[in-house]
Design a protein around this motif. Structure first.
Motif, short mmCIF file in Angstrom:
data_model
loop_
_atom_site.label_atom_id
_atom_site.label_comp_id
_atom_site.label_asym_id
_atom_site.label_seq_id
_atom_site.Cartn_x
_atom_site.Cartn_y
_atom_site.Cartn_z
N GLY A 26 14.31 -64.82 29.56
CA GLY A 26 12.51 -64.98 29.71
C GLY A 26 12.21 -63.88 29.07
N ILE A 27 11.62 -64.37 27.65
CA ILE A 27 10.99 -63.23 26.86
C ILE A 27 9.42 -62.64 26.98
CG2 ILE A 27 10.39 -62.44 24.64
CD1 ILE A 27 12.36 -64.91 23.40
N TYR A 28 9.34 -61.36 27.11
CA TYR A 28 8.07 -60.90 27.52
C TYR A 28 7.97 -59.63 26.30
CZ TYR A 28 10.29 -56.75 29.30
OH TYR A 28 10.98 -55.54 29.76
N GLY A 29 6.73 -59.39 26.19
CA GLY A 29 6.21 -58.37 25.38
C GLY A 29 4.77 -58.51 25.11
N PRO A 30 4.34 -57.86 23.78
CA PRO A 30 2.85 -57.99 23.45
C PRO A 30 2.53 -59.69 23.21
CG PRO A 30 4.22 -56.51 22.16
CD PRO A 30 5.11 -56.98 23.04
N GLY A 31 1.39 -60.00 23.78
CA GLY A 31 0.87 -61.35 23.95
C GLY A 31 1.64 -62.27 24.86
N CYS A 69 14.88 -69.26 14.27
CA CYS A 69 14.15 -68.46 15.38
C CYS A 69 12.86 -69.46 15.53
CB CYS A 69 13.74 -67.18 14.64
SG CYS A 69 13.39 -66.07 16.04
N ALA A 70 12.77 -70.76 15.88
CA ALA A 70 11.95 -71.60 15.77
C ALA A 70 11.45 -71.72 17.32
CB ALA A 70 11.92 -73.07 15.12
N ALA A 71 10.28 -71.84 17.65
CA ALA A 71 9.60 -72.36 18.77
C ALA A 71 8.94 -73.64 18.88
CB ALA A 71 8.50 -71.20 19.20
N GLY A 121 7.74 -66.57 13.65
CA GLY A 121 6.54 -66.16 14.73
C GLY A 121 6.67 -64.84 15.34
N ASP A 122 6.65 -64.49 16.56
CA ASP A 122 6.30 -63.32 17.21
C ASP A 122 7.86 -62.62 17.15
OD1 ASP A 122 5.39 -61.21 18.84
OD2 ASP A 122 6.24 -62.25 20.79
N VAL A 123 8.91 -63.23 17.49
CA VAL A 123 10.16 -62.65 17.45
C VAL A 123 10.42 -62.36 16.12
CG1 VAL A 123 12.50 -62.84 18.10
CG2 VAL A 123 10.72 -63.26 19.68
N GLY A 124 10.50 -63.41 15.15
CA GLY A 124 10.77 -63.67 13.80
C GLY A 124 10.02 -62.49 13.03
N SER A 125 8.73 -62.37 13.17
CA SER A 125 8.12 -61.28 12.40
C SER A 125 8.71 -59.84 12.84
CB SER A 125 6.57 -61.38 12.93
OG SER A 125 6.07 -62.86 11.96
N ALA A 126 8.96 -59.64 14.31
CA ALA A 126 9.40 -58.38 14.57
C ALA A 126 10.67 -57.94 13.90
CB ALA A 126 9.33 -58.11 16.01
N HIS A 143 12.81 -58.07 26.32
CA HIS A 143 11.68 -57.41 25.95
C HIS A 143 11.60 -58.23 24.30
CE1 HIS A 143 8.60 -55.11 23.95
NE2 HIS A 143 7.99 -54.85 24.80
N ARG A 144 10.68 -58.42 23.65
CA ARG A 144 10.49 -59.02 22.51
C ARG A 144 11.22 -58.25 21.58
NH1 ARG A 144 5.96 -58.79 19.22
NH2 ARG A 144 6.25 -56.46 19.51
N ASP A 145 10.95 -57.03 21.44
CA ASP A 145 11.48 -55.92 20.51
C ASP A 145 13.21 -55.94 20.86
OD1 ASP A 145 9.09 -55.24 19.97
OD2 ASP A 145 9.04 -53.40 20.89
N ASP A 146 13.59 -56.23 22.20
CA ASP A 146 14.95 -56.15 22.11
C ASP A 146 15.72 -57.56 21.53
OD1 ASP A 146 16.55 -53.80 23.30
OD2 ASP A 146 15.24 -54.30 25.08
N CYS A 147 14.75 -58.66 21.66
CA CYS A 147 15.16 -59.76 20.90
C CYS A 147 15.53 -59.42 19.38
CB CYS A 147 14.13 -60.99 21.17
SG CYS A 147 13.92 -61.63 22.78
N ALA A 148 14.34 -58.68 18.81
CA ALA A 148 14.55 -58.64 17.28
C ALA A 148 15.66 -57.66 17.09
CB ALA A 148 13.32 -57.75 16.86
N GLY A 149 15.94 -56.67 18.17
CA GLY A 149 17.04 -55.58 17.88
C GLY A 149 18.36 -56.17 18.10
#
Length: 278
Positions: free
Chosen positions: A152-157, A67-69, A11-16, A183-189
């Motif tokens: 708590g994840i935040y970011g686009p959307g 990385c499911a939700a 999804g969001d994190v997985g795609s990033a 941030h979502r981007d740090d989750c991916a990072g």
């Protein structure tokens, strides 16, 4: 040979994450129901993680990132997404992955007295869904995998707090309720960082706590957002029950990860700037 990665629950994190790994030269597959929403860099596999009959002909991979939700906050939804789903994917793979990462949550901590928690702190969740998440972690660790506990994840959307503040609502000043954010981007990072460490032969720990550098009172975060948006706070109320703890990310940072957004200020400023330029 480039590593082969499967992101289950893309999804969001997985795609990033998938885009980031593909940019680094890895081959990436992503499982989700609607693969038309996947970025071009990710090879789509249409399946339902909760339905083992939809998981067939999975590729041979080196890395599995689960990385499911959950589809909801019910016990059934959590069991299906976080316990059953892992079992189904691992069983459907041609061979076990060398590296298994599972995205968990700080909801596994039951502490609610503003104490500081880290990877060594007791993980004794108070809620039924938190207990299921803890069971899922233990299942993954029994397979030799690693649980990554995101706060708590935040970011686009993911604009829940922003929308509350825009309505003139902030959290109560007392009692103080600490919030932890990433941030979502740090989750991916963080996930990409751990994949890299494993590829370099480093033995990953059973758990990493992934949260930014600055736990803060929720009222402080929302009042700061109000100032940035030039909004007057007219009401103070807690929208939903929340615990209060402070997450310590020292262990993750000691592994070499550098945060893109070290605190909510940098992260939300980037979101607000993006909204202005849209």
């Amino acid at each position: 040979m480039p590593q082969r990665v499967l992101i289950a629950g893309c999804g969001d994190v997985g795609s990033a994450l998938g885009v980031l790994l593909a940019e680094q030269g890895l081959t990436v597959w992503g499982i989700r129901r609607d693969i038309t929403k996947l970025p071009a860099a990710i090879q789509g596999i249409s399946a339902d993680l909760g339905d083992k009959d939809t998981l067939s002909n999975l590729p041979e991979i080196d890395v599995l990132i689960y990385c499911a939700a959950a589809s909801g906050r019910t016990e059934e939804a959590y069991q299906r997404a976080y316990v059953d789903g892992v079992k189904h994917v691992v069983a459907a793979l041609p061979k076990p992955p060398k590296t298994l990462l599972f995205t968990s949550s700080t909801s596994v901590y039951g502490q609610a007295d503003s104490t500081t928690v880290d990877e060594q702190s007791p993980a004794e969740p108070r809620t039924a869904t938190g207990k299921i998440m803890r069971t899922a972690e233990q299942q993954v660790q029994a397979l030799g995998g690693t649980a990554v506990r995101f706060s708590g994840i935040y970011g686009p959307g993911r604009g829940f707090l922003l929308e509350r503040v825009k309505q003139g609502i902030s959290a109560p000043l007392e009692p103080v309720s600490f919030t932890n954010r990433i941030h979502r981007d740090d989750c991916a990072g963080v996930l990409a960082h751990l994949v890299k460490l494993a590829a370099q032969g480093e033995r990953l720990a059973p758990v990493y706590l992934a949260s930014d550098d600055q736990p803060a009172p929720l009222a402080e975060v929302m009042d700061w957002l109000a100032a940035e948006l030039n909004v007057t706070i007219k009401e103070r109320s807690m929208s939903r029950g929340t615990g209060s703890k402070r997450c310590n990310n020292a262990f993750l940072k000691a592994s070499g990860y550098q945060f893109i957004y070290p605190s909510y200020r940098e992260g939300y400023r980037a979101l607000l700037a993006a909204a202005l330029s849209a």
